[in-house]
Motif scaffolding. Sequence first.
Motif, mmCIF file in Angstrom:
data_model
loop_
_atom_site.group_PDB
_atom_site.id
_atom_site.type_symbol
_atom_site.label_atom_id
_atom_site.label_comp_id
_atom_site.label_asym_id
_atom_site.label_seq_id
_atom_site.Cartn_x
_atom_site.Cartn_y
_atom_site.Cartn_z
ATOM 1 N N ALA A 192 -2.831 -3.222 -10.690
ATOM 2 C CA ALA A 192 -2.920 -2.254 -10.336
ATOM 3 C C ALA A 192 -1.707 -3.192 -8.859
ATOM 4 N N PRO A 193 -1.093 -1.489 -8.979
ATOM 5 C CA PRO A 193 -0.479 -1.382 -7.372
ATOM 6 C C PRO A 193 -1.073 -1.966 -6.143
ATOM 7 N N VAL A 194 -1.513 -3.115 -5.438
ATOM 8 C CA VAL A 194 -1.608 -3.451 -3.951
ATOM 9 C C VAL A 194 -2.296 -2.973 -2.953
ATOM 10 N N ALA A 226 -9.009 -0.529 -2.629
ATOM 11 C CA ALA A 226 -10.069 -1.541 -2.576
ATOM 12 C C ALA A 226 -9.580 -3.011 -2.392
ATOM 13 N N GLY A 227 -10.127 -3.140 -0.713
ATOM 14 C CA GLY A 227 -9.315 -4.864 -0.757
ATOM 15 C C GLY A 227 -8.491 -4.794 0.890
ATOM 16 N N GLN A 228 -8.152 -4.057 1.122
ATOM 17 C CA GLN A 228 -7.167 -3.197 2.121
ATOM 18 C C GLN A 228 -8.071 -2.743 3.771
ATOM 19 N N PHE A 229 -6.900 -3.143 4.737
ATOM 20 C CA PHE A 229 -7.976 -2.499 5.525
ATOM 21 C C PHE A 229 -7.588 -1.595 6.422
ATOM 22 N N PHE A 230 -7.482 -0.807 7.717
ATOM 23 C CA PHE A 230 -6.812 -0.417 8.882
ATOM 24 C C PHE A 230 -7.069 -0.472 10.099
ATOM 25 N N LEU A 289 -3.422 -1.289 5.615
ATOM 26 C CA LEU A 289 -3.168 -2.661 5.472
ATOM 27 C C LEU A 289 -3.003 -3.673 4.724
ATOM 28 N N GLY A 290 -2.314 -3.867 4.027
ATOM 29 C CA GLY A 290 -2.510 -5.356 3.013
ATOM 30 C C GLY A 290 -2.788 -5.273 2.456
ATOM 31 N N VAL A 291 -2.907 -6.374 1.721
ATOM 32 C CA VAL A 291 -2.958 -6.397 -0.191
ATOM 33 C C VAL A 291 -4.684 -6.585 -0.565
ATOM 34 N N GLY A 292 -4.945 -6.097 -1.128
ATOM 35 C CA GLY A 292 -5.745 -5.678 -1.967
ATOM 36 C C GLY A 292 -6.630 -6.017 -3.013
#
Length: 297
Positions: free
Chosen positions: A28-30, A68-72, A131-134
Amino acid sequence: MGQTISFQPVRLGAAPDGSAPVGPAATAPVAPSHIADVLGVVVSHVWLNDEYRHLVLEAPEPAPLARAGQFFNLECPHTAEDKPFLRRPMSLYRADPVHGIVEFLYKVTGVGTRGLASIKVGRTMRLLGPLGVGFSIPDGARSIVVLGRGVGLATLAPLAEMAAARGVGVTAILSARSAATVMSVERFAAIGATIQIVLDQDGTSDPANVERILREAAAVGRADAFYTCGSNRLMLLMQRLGRELSIPGEVALEQQMACGLGMCFCCVRNFSVDGVVEARRVCTDGPVFRLDEAMPW
Ligand SMILES: Cc1cc2nc3c(=O)[nH]c(=O)nc-3n(C[C@H](O)[C@H](O)[C@H](O)COP(=O)(O)OP(=O)(O)OC[C@H]3O[C@@H](n4cnc5c(N)ncnc54)[C@H](O)[C@@H]3O)c2cc1C
Ligand code: FES
């Protein structure tokens, strides 16, 4: 030993020698194509127990498109006692793009989270992200195991829901000090996960017992991929078993952060990549990384 800085998010793929897979291929696109600093409105902010708070915000896109796994990076208000200078990174706990909602679950530990805890329903706050890679789930996976401890369970709950939405079964091993501090059980139960709660209180969180549960899941074909967050000890256990049983995996890592955007390099951690130690930024190359490349902290 050379040391290099990786500027690219590293996704899981085939083993370097092309034999057995050592990490899931991204399915999936992350990361969304855009990140924004938006103003959210607090619609709910409650204590879940003595330590953890649940924060629900109404926020415009792209915030509710987080995966899922990304952040703010969350603005933490000043109080009479605490004046947090930097924002604090918080994992996505839930995103609802239909209703424009993003949720966080956090443990009140220091200056930033004490400031965050002071924000009242109806107030606005800024959040930068997603932000980031999930997380990614390997193509063809039928069942995954998530193993989390403490607030790490908050990071794994959306992954379990992502898996369930794709018809992938979930075994969730939830580790905590005591029954009162186990997080997110209802989220895992709602998707029909097989749940194992392991506690310090009764000794069931002992690595030997967790190893037994992981081996059982693998033996009955319920472990096509491993995922973990929140404990160095559990990460090392899952990493060892993943290598032994050829089960790919991912780990969501934490590091103190400033910009969250890849510019300040304060969040760099070392990874072991084919015998070479590489430095990567947790904020942009992660926070989700291949389990087999993570190094203990
Ligand atoms: C990608 C990411 C996602 C996160 N998601 C969550 C989440 O969902 N829920 C949650 O409760 N927390 C999460 N955190 C941790 C969070 O950002 C804060 O660091 C933590 O809540 C403490 O902040 P504070 O300002 O209250 O404490 P501070 O006053 O800044 O620090 C208190 C103590 O903890 C240490 N510390 C602070 N941050 C870290 C860190 N990241 N790693 C190791 N030690 C640290 C400090 O050195 C100090 O000793 C996440 C961190 C990252 C990097
Ligand atoms: S927090 Fe600035 S580069 Fe990661």
